[in-house]
Design a protein around this motif. Structure first.
Motif, mmCIF file in Angstrom:
data_model
loop_
_atom_site.group_PDB
_atom_site.id
_atom_site.type_symbol
_atom_site.label_atom_id
_atom_site.label_comp_id
_atom_site.label_asym_id
_atom_site.label_seq_id
_atom_site.Cartn_x
_atom_site.Cartn_y
_atom_site.Cartn_z
ATOM 1 N N GLN A 134 122.130 27.567 58.857
ATOM 2 C CA GLN A 134 121.602 27.418 57.506
ATOM 3 C C GLN A 134 120.270 28.161 57.403
ATOM 4 O O GLN A 134 119.573 28.319 58.403
ATOM 5 C CB GLN A 134 121.377 25.940 57.178
ATOM 6 C CG GLN A 134 122.649 25.135 57.152
ATOM 7 C CD GLN A 134 122.370 23.681 56.798
ATOM 8 O OE1 GLN A 134 121.252 23.231 56.835
ATOM 9 N NE2 GLN A 134 123.421 22.979 56.455
ATOM 10 N N PRO A 135 119.914 28.603 56.191
ATOM 11 C CA PRO A 135 118.618 29.259 56.030
ATOM 12 C C PRO A 135 117.480 28.287 56.367
ATOM 13 O O PRO A 135 117.546 27.103 56.045
ATOM 14 C CB PRO A 135 118.566 29.632 54.550
ATOM 15 C CG PRO A 135 119.952 29.498 54.048
ATOM 16 C CD PRO A 135 120.673 28.546 54.954
ATOM 17 N N ALA A 136 116.468 28.794 57.030
ATOM 18 C CA ALA A 136 115.318 27.970 57.379
ATOM 19 C C ALA A 136 114.403 27.840 56.169
ATOM 20 O O ALA A 136 114.278 28.759 55.374
ATOM 21 C CB ALA A 136 114.560 28.591 58.536
ATOM 22 N N GLU A 137 113.774 26.699 56.034
ATOM 23 C CA GLU A 137 112.787 26.506 54.986
ATOM 24 C C GLU A 137 111.418 26.688 55.629
ATOM 25 O O GLU A 137 110.744 25.731 55.986
ATOM 26 C CB GLU A 137 112.951 25.133 54.354
ATOM 27 C CG GLU A 137 114.257 25.004 53.608
ATOM 28 C CD GLU A 137 114.422 23.649 52.947
ATOM 29 O OE1 GLU A 137 113.457 22.871 52.911
ATOM 30 O OE2 GLU A 137 115.520 23.375 52.471
ATOM 31 N N VAL A 138 111.044 27.939 55.775
ATOM 32 C CA VAL A 138 109.817 28.297 56.466
ATOM 33 C C VAL A 138 109.068 29.316 55.614
ATOM 34 O O VAL A 138 109.675 30.123 54.917
ATOM 35 C CB VAL A 138 110.137 28.912 57.851
ATOM 36 C CG1 VAL A 138 108.876 29.304 58.585
ATOM 37 C CG2 VAL A 138 110.939 27.937 58.691
ATOM 38 N N ALA A 160 108.271 32.435 51.157
ATOM 39 C CA ALA A 160 109.463 31.893 51.806
ATOM 40 C C ALA A 160 110.129 32.981 52.629
ATOM 41 O O ALA A 160 110.326 34.099 52.161
ATOM 42 C CB ALA A 160 110.427 31.335 50.767
ATOM 43 N N GLU A 161 110.436 32.664 53.851
ATOM 44 C CA GLU A 161 111.094 33.611 54.755
ATOM 45 C C GLU A 161 112.573 33.285 54.754
ATOM 46 O O GLU A 161 112.991 32.237 55.239
ATOM 47 C CB GLU A 161 110.508 33.494 56.159
ATOM 48 C CG GLU A 161 111.024 34.503 57.130
ATOM 49 C CD GLU A 161 110.784 35.939 56.689
ATOM 50 O OE1 GLU A 161 111.779 36.673 56.590
ATOM 51 O OE2 GLU A 161 109.635 36.311 56.447
ATOM 52 N N ILE A 162 113.384 34.188 54.204
ATOM 53 C CA ILE A 162 114.811 33.901 54.062
ATOM 54 C C ILE A 162 115.639 34.491 55.184
ATOM 55 O O ILE A 162 116.816 34.192 55.314
ATOM 56 C CB ILE A 162 115.347 34.399 52.704
ATOM 57 C CG1 ILE A 162 115.070 35.891 52.545
ATOM 58 C CG2 ILE A 162 114.749 33.614 51.561
ATOM 59 C CD1 ILE A 162 115.698 36.515 51.337
ATOM 60 N N ASN A 163 115.068 35.323 56.036
ATOM 61 C CA ASN A 163 115.834 35.948 57.111
ATOM 62 C C ASN A 163 115.956 35.054 58.345
ATOM 63 O O ASN A 163 116.753 35.333 59.222
ATOM 64 C CB ASN A 163 115.212 37.281 57.514
ATOM 65 C CG ASN A 163 115.302 38.284 56.391
ATOM 66 O OD1 ASN A 163 116.248 38.267 55.626
ATOM 67 N ND2 ASN A 163 114.311 39.128 56.266
ATOM 68 N N LEU A 164 115.126 34.005 58.419
ATOM 69 C CA LEU A 164 115.197 33.108 59.570
ATOM 70 C C LEU A 164 116.358 32.137 59.400
ATOM 71 O O LEU A 164 116.701 31.752 58.300
ATOM 72 C CB LEU A 164 113.892 32.315 59.702
ATOM 73 C CG LEU A 164 112.638 33.134 59.973
ATOM 74 C CD1 LEU A 164 111.430 32.224 60.020
ATOM 75 C CD2 LEU A 164 112.770 33.885 61.275
#
Length: 126
Positions: free
Chosen positions: A66-70, A41-45
């Motif tokens: 909002q944080p991206a779910e990527v 999970a990438e939390i910085n995007l």
């Protein structure tokens, strides 16, 4: 070479994949590169969520950040002159498990211990 399909973000977490690439240097020596790729999970995007109202020219954007779910691919690579893909797969799997499960083990210590292991000669006793 560790992400031959290209580096792409994903909207869902994918299963880890393992493969071996053989590289040859200028002296025709083979180097076996064992690769374990996983998605984290990438939390910085961040993404901007817009309201249902359309934005008109000259209007400021109204929305929340909002944080991206990527999920982003990451690779663990082990390079060796020895051709032991199953041993290398197990080593990379161990490092992956310690990293993902946040176990109380230093990754540096784990890798140092793995590098100090003796590998039997080809055709010799195990």
């Amino acid at each position: 070479f560790c992400q031959p399909g290209g580096w792409q973000l994903s909207k869902e977490r994918k299963q880890p994949t393992f493969f071996v690439v053989v590289l040859t240097d200028i002296d025709s020596e083979r180097h076996y590169c064992s690769c374990l790729t996983f998605y984290e999970a990438e939390i910085n995007l961040q993404v901007r969520v817009y309201s249902k109202e359309q934005k008109f020219e000259g209007e400021e954007e109204s929305g929340l950040i909002q944080p991206a779910e990527v999920f982003a691919p990451k690779s663990l690579v082990l390079v060796s002159r020895l051709d032991y893909p199953e041993i290398f797969r197990a080593c990379l799997g161990l490092i992956y498990t310690v990293y993902v499960d946040s176990l109380n083990v230093s990754l540096e210590t784990l890798i140092a211990n793995l590098c100090s292991c003796l590998v039997p000669a080809s055709g010799g006793s195990q």
